[in-house]
Design an enzyme around this catalytic site. Sequence first.
Site, PDB file in Angstrom:
ATOM      1  N   HIS A   5      74.661  95.608  -7.915  1.00 16.74           N
ATOM      2  CA  HIS A   5      75.152  95.338  -9.272  1.00 16.74           C
ATOM      3  C   HIS A   5      76.569  94.764  -9.255  1.00 16.74           C
ATOM      4  O   HIS A   5      77.422  95.220  -8.499  1.00 16.74           O
ATOM      5  CB  HIS A   5      75.139  96.664 -10.050  1.00 16.74           C
ATOM      6  CG  HIS A   5      75.593  96.543 -11.461  1.00 16.74           C
ATOM      7  ND1 HIS A   5      76.588  97.332 -11.989  1.00 16.74           N
ATOM      8  CD2 HIS A   5      75.181  95.727 -12.469  1.00 16.74           C
ATOM      9  CE1 HIS A   5      76.765  97.011 -13.266  1.00 16.74           C
ATOM     10  NE2 HIS A   5      75.931  96.039 -13.572  1.00 16.74           N
ATOM     11  N   GLU A  25      73.249  90.907  -8.192  1.00 12.29           N
ATOM     12  CA  GLU A  25      73.409  90.477  -9.586  1.00 12.29           C
ATOM     13  C   GLU A  25      74.846  90.029  -9.778  1.00 12.29           C
ATOM     14  O   GLU A  25      75.783  90.684  -9.321  1.00 12.29           O
ATOM     15  CB  GLU A  25      73.081  91.636 -10.524  1.00 12.29           C
ATOM     16  CG  GLU A  25      73.189  91.279 -11.993  1.00 12.29           C
ATOM     17  CD  GLU A  25      74.282  92.051 -12.718  1.00 12.29           C
ATOM     18  OE1 GLU A  25      74.228  92.109 -13.944  1.00 12.29           O
ATOM     19  OE2 GLU A  25      75.201  92.593 -12.054  1.00 12.29           O
ATOM     20  N   ASP A  27      77.644  88.273 -12.661  1.00 11.78           N
ATOM     21  CA  ASP A  27      77.946  87.972 -14.068  1.00 11.78           C
ATOM     22  C   ASP A  27      78.493  86.558 -14.181  1.00 11.78           C
ATOM     23  O   ASP A  27      79.337  86.146 -13.382  1.00 11.78           O
ATOM     24  CB  ASP A  27      78.996  88.963 -14.593  1.00 11.78           C
ATOM     25  CG  ASP A  27      78.499  90.392 -14.522  1.00 11.78           C
ATOM     26  OD1 ASP A  27      77.534  90.710 -15.226  1.00 11.78           O
ATOM     27  OD2 ASP A  27      79.064  91.185 -13.738  1.00 11.78           O
ATOM     28  N   HIS A  41      83.081  90.050 -14.783  1.00  8.22           N
ATOM     29  CA  HIS A  41      82.592  91.006 -15.781  1.00  8.22           C
ATOM     30  C   HIS A  41      83.718  91.437 -16.705  1.00  8.22           C
ATOM     31  O   HIS A  41      83.615  91.350 -17.915  1.00  8.22           O
ATOM     32  CB  HIS A  41      81.966  92.230 -15.087  1.00  8.22           C
ATOM     33  CG  HIS A  41      81.245  93.136 -16.033  1.00  8.22           C
ATOM     34  ND1 HIS A  41      81.894  93.903 -16.988  1.00  8.22           N
ATOM     35  CD2 HIS A  41      79.929  93.391 -16.192  1.00  8.22           C
ATOM     36  CE1 HIS A  41      80.996  94.582 -17.683  1.00  8.22           C
ATOM     37  NE2 HIS A  41      79.797  94.296 -17.225  1.00  8.22           N
ATOM     38  N   ASP A  85      73.476  87.176 -14.462  1.00 13.04           N
ATOM     39  CA  ASP A  85      73.583  87.839 -15.763  1.00 13.04           C
ATOM     40  C   ASP A  85      74.463  86.938 -16.633  1.00 13.04           C
ATOM     41  O   ASP A  85      75.686  86.936 -16.511  1.00 13.04           O
ATOM     42  CB  ASP A  85      74.204  89.225 -15.549  1.00 13.04           C
ATOM     43  CG  ASP A  85      74.310  90.023 -16.832  1.00 13.04           C
ATOM     44  OD1 ASP A  85      74.058  89.463 -17.914  1.00 13.04           O
ATOM     45  OD2 ASP A  85      74.659  91.213 -16.759  1.00 13.04           O
TER      46      ASP A  85
END
Length: 273
Positions: A5, A25, A27, A41, A85
């Site tokens: 993440h 993942e 951002d 993020h 994301d």
Amino acid sequence: WIMGHMVNSIAQIDEFVKLGANSTETDVSFDKQANPEYTYHGTPCDCGRDCLHWENFNDFPKGLRKATTPGDSKYREKLILVVFDLKTGSLYDNQAYDAGTKLAKNLLEHYWNNGNNGGRAYIVLSIPNLNHYKLIEGFKETLKKEGHEDLLEKVGHDFSGNDDIPDVEKAYKKAGVTGHVWQSDGITNCLLRGLSRVKLAVANRDSGNEFINKVYYWTVDKRSTTRDSLDAGVDGIMTNYPDVIADVLNEAAYKKKFRVATYDDNPWETFKP
């Protein structure tokens, strides 16, 4: 799929793969003209994490390409799936198509190397808002126009807003999507969330009349939640601690039923035991 993440700096790619992630993942923030700008993020983010790692978006896919191109000194064979994301909350709904176009051009150049021995990972475009379904259209039409429709074989989709499953299906119909669908469900690790919607997504996946191919749950950092997620039948778990998920997968109860995915496992195919 053990999904690391918030992997927003190039250095973190290696860090998470070493801990056992076979997926990451990242951002993606956008500027006012709908260009992908940073992998970032910002605060607040998950409890226990530094929210401030970042790269310019033009640089990140190059680092990712090195990590997913066989023969490169930075190549990591285990890394097979990347979720972008897409933080489209800063955009107007009518900019979604442009965002898709600009993202496609950027990845084509910096990740796929214009189709010349680029990165091999599968890519999931994760969109938080159902109204931004035109991002998918912009992305697909751009790759077609640029003569690289074949790369769409490597691209899948997710709507990450925890919307009602039938509403998600409607958005995909509008976007003309008929496969390559991952369905996320979850919440920041600072809060608790039950598995009721995950179970609905899994039921759709296994219905024989599904639009969902894979289901993943985020953000899972505890062994107990990992076990609950596996018991619910998810395909992927997004985590800040890939080693925790890997440990649970090695427990006797799960060892025979689950294994870590490899490049030969098609992430767009619904698993049929």
